[in-house]
Scaffold this active site. Structure first.
Site, short mmCIF file in Angstrom:
data_model
loop_
_atom_site.label_atom_id
_atom_site.label_comp_id
_atom_site.label_asym_id
_atom_site.label_seq_id
_atom_site.Cartn_x
_atom_site.Cartn_y
_atom_site.Cartn_z
N HIS A 34 1.14 -0.86 0.14
CA HIS A 34 0.42 -0.15 -0.53
C HIS A 34 1.09 1.92 0.07
O HIS A 34 1.82 1.85 0.77
CB HIS A 34 -0.77 0.48 1.31
CG HIS A 34 -1.95 -0.90 1.93
ND1 HIS A 34 -1.88 -1.61 2.85
CD2 HIS A 34 -2.33 -2.10 0.67
CE1 HIS A 34 -2.25 -2.74 2.84
NE2 HIS A 34 -2.34 -3.38 1.30
N TYR A 56 3.42 2.78 13.84
CA TYR A 56 3.99 4.34 12.73
C TYR A 56 3.31 5.40 13.43
O TYR A 56 2.05 5.40 13.55
CB TYR A 56 3.76 3.73 11.42
CG TYR A 56 2.20 2.82 11.15
CD1 TYR A 56 1.66 3.71 10.39
CD2 TYR A 56 2.00 1.41 11.30
CE1 TYR A 56 0.56 3.38 9.68
CE2 TYR A 56 0.76 1.55 11.21
CZ TYR A 56 -0.19 1.89 10.19
OH TYR A 56 -1.17 2.12 9.57
#
Length: 363
Positions: free
Chosen positions: A71, A134
């Site tokens: 992605h 993240y």
């Protein structure tokens, strides 16, 4: 879980421009371990862009073999591991010479990676209970999701050597059906907003962009977006924009009428000040077109010392724009300002030279 303790903090560049791998110092004893997972001052000193994270996400992967991707998302991200380990694969899906470049490596709590916008991300959990975390510098939204692009984990052209064969991995139904690289859509650049689009320069910028097939440009004027009004800024999702070109101006002739002083200050000073604020908050490049009238009689020394109302308002706007970390002020003399086509060419020459990924140059 086994990984190296007490590393020196360091950064390693990769074959994908802007993709950076970090070795992290992890301190451990009989109780467990501790690390500075992200440390802005130390990491920016080593070359990490000061990317301004606004959201922290965590992906828990229950079993070894969970595989996600590939992605490419419309934000920069800094990826690290809180527990377990992964094999990661990154593919450059930005338009340009590096499109399709692949980088792979393993991450554990002692290694992290910075992934710039438009680089496709994927990983495979190598241990049960792997926790992948993240930081990103834009909030998730449906509008942002529409700009994602994808490529297939199993594309033979990418030649990714997954440690656990994909047929033995756990994948989502969506990830099984992403396109191959040859059919993948490159990540579109962030949008460019042009203010003052109904003025001479604004029209010239639009004509140039359309004549050269440039995509992602939006045009607005003060009747639609009063950029001197702080409340007007809420209509935009600024995380979608990478550049603002301020071509709006209250001209010399209009400023000669003192009854127009309030409009001159709104358009030439207050508006640019608010644009600079939103550009600073959202890491947007601000290109501001101005006049050497800001120098008054000091054109050679380049000292701002305007004498006319027009020059004073332009100078105030120029000073405000300097507060945007990524900014350019293009000052033209009166004769050049009359040649809107030439001014537009200079704007695009500047964009061609400086608005690549990771811009940090100042005028």
């Amino acid at each position: 879980m086994s990984f190296e303790f007490e590393k020196e903090l360091r950064v390693t560049e990769t074959n994908i421009p802007g993709l950076l791998v970090f070795d992290l110092p992890v301190h451990g004893d009989n109780r467990g371990w501790f690390k500075e997972n992200w440390q802005r001052a130390k990491m920016t000193a080593l070359g990490l862009p000061d990317f301004g994270p606004v959201q922290n996400n965590i992906s828990f992967n229950a079993t070894k073999g969970v595989t996600r991707g590939i992605h490419a998302e419309p934000w920069d991200k800094y990826i690290s591991i809180a527990a377990g380990s992964i094999f990661g694969a990154w593919v450059d899906l930005r338009p340009g010479e590096s499109f399709g470049q692949v980088f792979t490596t393993r991450l554990d709590p002692s290694r992290a990676i910075y992934v710039p916008r438009g680089v496709g991300n994927s990983f495979q959990a190598l241990e049960d209970g792997t926790v992948y975390t993240y930081l990103v510098n834009a909030h998730w939204s449906l509008e942002q999701k529409r700009t994602y692009t994808f490529v297939n984990l199993a594309d033979p052209e990418l030649d990714i050597r997954w440690p656990i064969p994909l047929e033995e991995s756990e994948r989502s139904e969506a990830d099984l059906h992403h396109p191959m690289l040859r059919d993948a859509k490159p990540m579109a650049p962030k949008r460019t907003l042009v203010t003052g689009c109904n003025g001479q320069l604004g029209r010239a910028i639009r004509q140039y962009a359309e004549a050269h097939g440039l995509e992602g440009f939006e045009y607005t004027d003060i009747d639609e977006f009063d950029f001197s009004d702080p409340n007007a800024y809420d209509k935009y999702d600024w995380s979608l924009y990478g550049t603002i070109i301020n071509a709006a101006e209250y001209s010399t002739e209009l400023c000669d009428d003192t009854d127009n002083a309030d409009k001159a200050w709104r358009v030439n000073a207050q508006g640019p000040a608010l644009l600079a604020r939103v550009a600073a908050e959202h890491h947007i490049v601000l290109v501001h077109v101005s006049s050497d009238a800001a120098y008054g009689m000091n054109k050679e020394s380049k000292t701002i010392a305007p004498v006319s109302l027009y020059g004073q308002t332009k100078a105030a706007g120029d000073i405000a724009v300097a507060n945007a970390p990524e900014h350019y002020v293009l000052r033209f003399d009166a004769e050049t300002l009359q040649d809107s086509e030439q001014c537009a060419k200079e704007v695009f020459r500047l964009l061609d030279e400086h608005t690549a990924y990771g811009i940090r140059d100042f005028s």
